[in-house]
Motif scaffolding. Structure first.
Motif, short mmCIF file in Angstrom:
data_model
loop_
_atom_site.label_atom_id
_atom_site.label_comp_id
_atom_site.label_asym_id
_atom_site.label_seq_id
_atom_site.Cartn_x
_atom_site.Cartn_y
_atom_site.Cartn_z
N PHE A 177 41.31 48.73 55.60
CA PHE A 177 42.61 47.83 55.25
C PHE A 177 42.32 47.44 53.61
CE2 PHE A 177 42.16 47.70 59.65
CZ PHE A 177 43.89 47.61 60.14
N SER A 178 43.60 48.06 52.82
CA SER A 178 43.34 47.99 51.33
C SER A 178 44.14 46.71 50.91
CB SER A 178 44.09 49.21 50.71
OG SER A 178 43.34 50.36 51.37
N THR A 179 45.06 46.07 51.61
CA THR A 179 46.12 44.99 51.21
C THR A 179 45.11 43.90 50.69
OG1 THR A 179 47.96 45.91 52.15
CG2 THR A 179 47.82 43.41 52.04
N PRO A 180 44.19 43.30 51.43
CA PRO A 180 43.48 42.12 50.90
C PRO A 180 42.80 42.38 49.52
CG PRO A 180 42.84 42.71 53.37
CD PRO A 180 43.81 43.94 52.89
N ASP A 181 42.37 43.63 49.15
CA ASP A 181 41.91 43.99 47.79
C ASP A 181 42.98 43.82 46.68
OD1 ASP A 181 39.68 44.78 46.45
OD2 ASP A 181 41.12 46.49 45.59
N TYR A 182 44.35 44.46 47.12
CA TYR A 182 45.47 44.33 46.13
C TYR A 182 45.63 42.87 46.09
CZ TYR A 182 46.06 49.34 46.55
OH TYR A 182 46.16 50.86 46.51
N VAL A 183 45.72 41.94 46.98
CA VAL A 183 46.33 40.71 46.77
C VAL A 183 45.16 39.78 46.24
CG1 VAL A 183 47.02 38.65 48.21
CG2 VAL A 183 47.81 40.77 48.75
N GLY A 184 43.91 40.07 46.36
CA GLY A 184 42.71 39.45 45.85
C GLY A 184 42.94 39.67 44.44
N HIS A 185 42.78 40.75 44.02
CA HIS A 185 42.88 41.29 42.52
C HIS A 185 44.14 40.50 41.74
CE1 HIS A 185 39.72 44.10 41.80
NE2 HIS A 185 40.22 44.85 42.98
N GLN A 186 45.35 40.38 42.38
CA GLN A 186 46.32 39.54 41.99
C GLN A 186 46.27 38.16 41.87
OE1 GLN A 186 50.04 40.90 43.53
NE2 GLN A 186 51.27 39.15 42.44
N PHE A 187 45.85 37.47 43.09
CA PHE A 187 45.82 36.28 43.21
C PHE A 187 44.47 35.46 43.16
CE2 PHE A 187 49.78 37.62 45.03
CZ PHE A 187 50.79 36.81 44.66
N GLY A 188 43.36 36.18 43.21
CA GLY A 188 42.23 35.25 43.47
C GLY A 188 41.62 34.90 44.97
N PRO A 189 40.59 34.65 45.06
CA PRO A 189 40.05 34.35 46.50
C PRO A 189 40.27 32.98 46.92
CG PRO A 189 38.16 34.04 44.79
CD PRO A 189 39.47 34.84 43.91
N ARG A 190 40.92 31.99 46.12
CA ARG A 190 41.23 30.69 46.60
C ARG A 190 42.83 30.51 46.65
NH1 ARG A 190 36.88 27.71 46.86
NH2 ARG A 190 35.15 28.52 45.86
N ALA A 191 43.47 31.68 46.74
CA ALA A 191 45.06 31.48 46.66
C ALA A 191 45.46 31.12 47.96
CB ALA A 191 45.56 32.63 46.20
N MET A 192 46.59 30.55 48.13
CA MET A 192 47.35 30.37 49.63
C MET A 192 47.68 31.71 49.95
SD MET A 192 49.48 26.88 49.20
CE MET A 192 48.76 25.33 49.13
N GLU A 193 47.90 32.71 48.88
CA GLU A 193 48.29 34.13 49.42
C GLU A 193 47.23 34.80 50.33
OE1 GLU A 193 51.27 32.87 46.60
OE2 GLU A 193 49.37 32.83 46.89
N GLU B 97 46.45 32.67 39.13
CA GLU B 97 47.05 33.53 39.63
C GLU B 97 48.10 34.58 39.24
OE1 GLU B 97 48.58 31.94 43.65
OE2 GLU B 97 46.76 30.41 43.80
N GLY B 98 48.18 35.72 39.44
CA GLY B 98 48.93 36.60 38.86
C GLY B 98 50.30 36.88 39.51
N PRO B 99 51.59 36.41 38.94
CA PRO B 99 52.90 36.47 39.58
C PRO B 99 53.19 38.08 39.70
CG PRO B 99 53.13 36.03 37.26
CD PRO B 99 51.69 35.80 37.59
N PHE B 100 54.08 38.39 40.78
CA PHE B 100 54.70 39.89 40.77
C PHE B 100 55.46 39.91 39.67
CE2 PHE B 100 53.89 38.93 45.48
CZ PHE B 100 53.27 40.29 45.80
N MET B 101 55.56 41.14 39.43
CA MET B 101 56.60 41.63 38.28
C MET B 101 58.05 40.89 38.46
SD MET B 101 57.44 45.31 36.84
CE MET B 101 55.80 45.86 36.55
N GLY B 102 58.56 40.36 37.28
CA GLY B 102 59.76 39.70 37.48
C GLY B 102 59.85 38.29 38.19
N GLN B 103 58.77 37.81 38.57
CA GLN B 103 58.34 36.30 39.22
C GLN B 103 57.92 35.58 38.12
OE1 GLN B 103 55.98 36.21 42.45
NE2 GLN B 103 57.19 34.59 43.60
N ALA B 104 58.62 34.34 37.96
CA ALA B 104 58.00 33.44 37.01
C ALA B 104 56.87 32.91 37.33
CB ALA B 104 59.22 32.47 36.62
N ARG B 105 56.76 32.51 38.71
CA ARG B 105 55.42 31.83 38.91
C ARG B 105 54.87 32.42 40.14
NH1 ARG B 105 53.39 29.31 35.30
NH2 ARG B 105 51.97 28.42 36.85
#
Length: 543
Positions: free
Chosen positions: A298-314, A235-243
């Motif tokens: 609803f675009s947000t699931p795509d943005y979150v999916g690209h960042q975290f992947g389909p198996r993320a808790m997010e 999974e990809g962290p947010f900018m400025g976030q370590a994990r």
């Protein structure tokens, strides 16, 4: 005597004809498209959903379990266009989110239109319209049928998610400008924003919603049953976030990303629902004695999916929260429009693949296809043919040849294409490669080649088209999260649920295609299908 009987029978027949009523249509059609929703999300998170969101649609509506895209590439632009036109990129022309424009020798964005200006913005984000789409949508056809008395409005964070569904004759399309935190439009639709949109923008909801941490809506223990561990390398962290872990400190991240941040948080879905309800109230959609159409993407699931992947808790959290908001939205429709007086369908513009590193660690063949393949081939062509820069662009797994340079050097175009094909076939990640002419001069009726054929257009597609192996993804910018675009089931199979007026309760496991949606809505409204439509109505399956 016989004449008298015939006269009586004729009048009786005419009386029956005159007694027939006009077809009963819904007051409002609501089209919901969830960007990057896989079919299995309906069941992976089933036990986490409430009773009045997804489950209400599944329980009380009609569920098509085996709905698929029939073409490649499965991107946002082509997906939205195909849902609402009832045809594939080979006809509606939206072959990708971006493609190389052969006339201008530059990249073309799917809804780019430099002939219009932004409304509510002075930036290029407002220079958008549906002009690159070559066919009508069912919203266009209904506007024409109703002599423009009906209203059609499209809303999405992404401009392409708002513009393509609503079509050419839309009263409005509104999309979110991340830099300003405002909803905007273009002069294709209007000269100025209506008061209700300005009033919503003044509320600054995107700022308010990121002033608190993103905490999970349910205990993490419940997400662990359906998701990977919160802290993992996929999974990809947010900018400025370590994990990439909960809680996400949105106020701190906001200082770096500004109002763009809302797109990658649950608040992106919230403001889309809010805009939809604001449009219904201000425009009196579904309350004017004629069927209106509202499209919500609803675009947000795509943005979150690209960042975290389909198996993320997010991702699990995004869908749990979306389910709650969907339930609240439907209760709103029940109250304002009336239960049983509106028709709603829900689907997705594409799915998503598992992260290649996750798959490889699970001992499943997987990998990332190199982002530098275009440069590699261009360098080899220079050596083989003695001239550099023989490729104008490499995008969407397609090579666009530099026609002017090839002609000047008096080189064989066919020989260059064949060289690219042969070299591509030597790569383990490439399943097969074909020239554009292969697809234009042959008819592939099934399989991945058939899907490619439905996804290309002579004037817009590249000169050599690659198809990658199902174990590999083209992820040129990151190794975490996920992407989409292939013709494989993880990208092509999506949910499809119909609910409301004219929709019986039931389910079907027959294979249907995304292009069947527009003919279905058209038949419900008793009107022409979109002018390029190639799908079939699903109403017979529902009876």
């Amino acid at each position: 005597m016989r004449i008298g009987i015939l006269v009586v029978l004729t009048w009786l027949g005419m009386g029956k004809i005159l007694a027939q009523k006009s077809p009963e249509r819904p007051e409002l059609i609501v089209a919901i498209v969830i960007d990057q929703m896989r079919y299995d999300y309906l069941y992976r998170y089933f036990d986490l959903y409430g009773d009045d969101g997804f489950k209400r649609l599944m329980r009380d509506g009609y569920h098509f379990h085996n709905t698929n895209y029939s073409y490649i590439p499965t991107y946002t632009g082509p997906g939205h266009a195909s849902i609402f036109t009832g045809t594939t990129p080979s006809v509606h022309g939206i072959i990708a989110n971006n493609w190389f424009d052969k006339e201008s020798s530059s990249s073309m964005y799917v809804v780019q239109d430099l002939s219009v200006n932004g409304v509510g913005t002075d930036s290029k984000d407002g220079q958008m319209s549906p002009r690159n789409m070559l066919t009508t949508t069912f919203a266009d056809e209904w506007r024409l049928f109703s002599n423009f008395r009906s209203k059609s409005i499209g809303i999405a964070l992404k401009d392409r998610g708002a513009i393509l569904p609503a079509g050419y004759t839309a009263n409005a399309a509104y999309w979110y400008e991340g830099g300003s935190g405002k909803w905007v439009s273009s002069t294709f639709y209007m000269d100025k924003l209506p008061r209700w949109v300005n009033d919503y923008n003044k509320r600054k909801r995107p700022v308010t919603l990121v002033q608190q941490n993103w905490e999970p809506a349910l205990p993490l223990e419940q997400y662990r049953e359906v998701s990977s561990e919160d802290d993992n390398p996929y999974e990809g962290p947010f900018m400025g976030q370590a994990r990439p872990t909960f809680p996400h400190n949105l106020p701190v991240i906001y200082k770096r990303l500004g109002t763009n941040l809302i797109k990658n948080t649950p608040g992106g879905n919230t403001i889309t629902f809010e805009m939809g309800m604001a449009a219904i109230e201000a425009e009196k959609l579904g309350q004017r004695g004629i069927t209106d159409i509202l499209t919500l993407s609803f675009s947000t699931p795509d943005y979150v999916g690209h960042q975290f992947g389909p198996r993320a808790m997010e991702i699990a959290d995004i869908y749990v929260r979306f389910d709650r908001e969907l339930g609240a939205f439907m209760r709103y429709l029940d109250q304002v429009i009336g239960e049983g007086k509106y028709t709603l369908f829900l689907t997705a513009d594409h799915g998503a693949a598992d992260n290649p590193s996750f798959m490889a660690d699970a001992k499943i063949p997987a990998g990332i296809f190199t982002k530098d393949f275009g440069k590699e081939v261009d360098s080899l062509l220079a050596i083989e043919f003695g001239h550099p820069n023989l490729i104008s662009a490499y995008m969407n797994l397609q090579f666009y040849l530099n026609s002017e340079r090839i002609e000047q050097a008096e080189l064989s175009r066919a020989a260059i294409q064949q060289f690219i094909v042969n070299h591509s076939r030597s790569k383990k990640e490439i399943l097969f490669a074909h020239t554009l002419e292969d697809y234009l001069n042959n008819e592939f009726t099934q399989g991945l080649r058939g899907m490619n054929q439905l996804g290309i257009m002579d004037q817009r597609s590249g000169d050599v088209i690659l198809t990658i192996h199902p174990a590999y993804l083209e992820m040129p910018w990151q190794k975490t999260g996920t992407t989409h675009g292939t013709g494989y089931s993880y990208d092509t199979r999506v949910p499809l649920l119909f609910y409301g007026k004219g929709i019986p309760q039931g389910e079907s496991f027959e294979q249907v295609e995304i292009t069947d949606i527009a003919p279905t809505i058209s038949n419900m409204l008793r009107m022409h299908q979109p002018n390029g439509s190639s799908g079939k109505s699903l109403l017979p399956l529902m009876r």
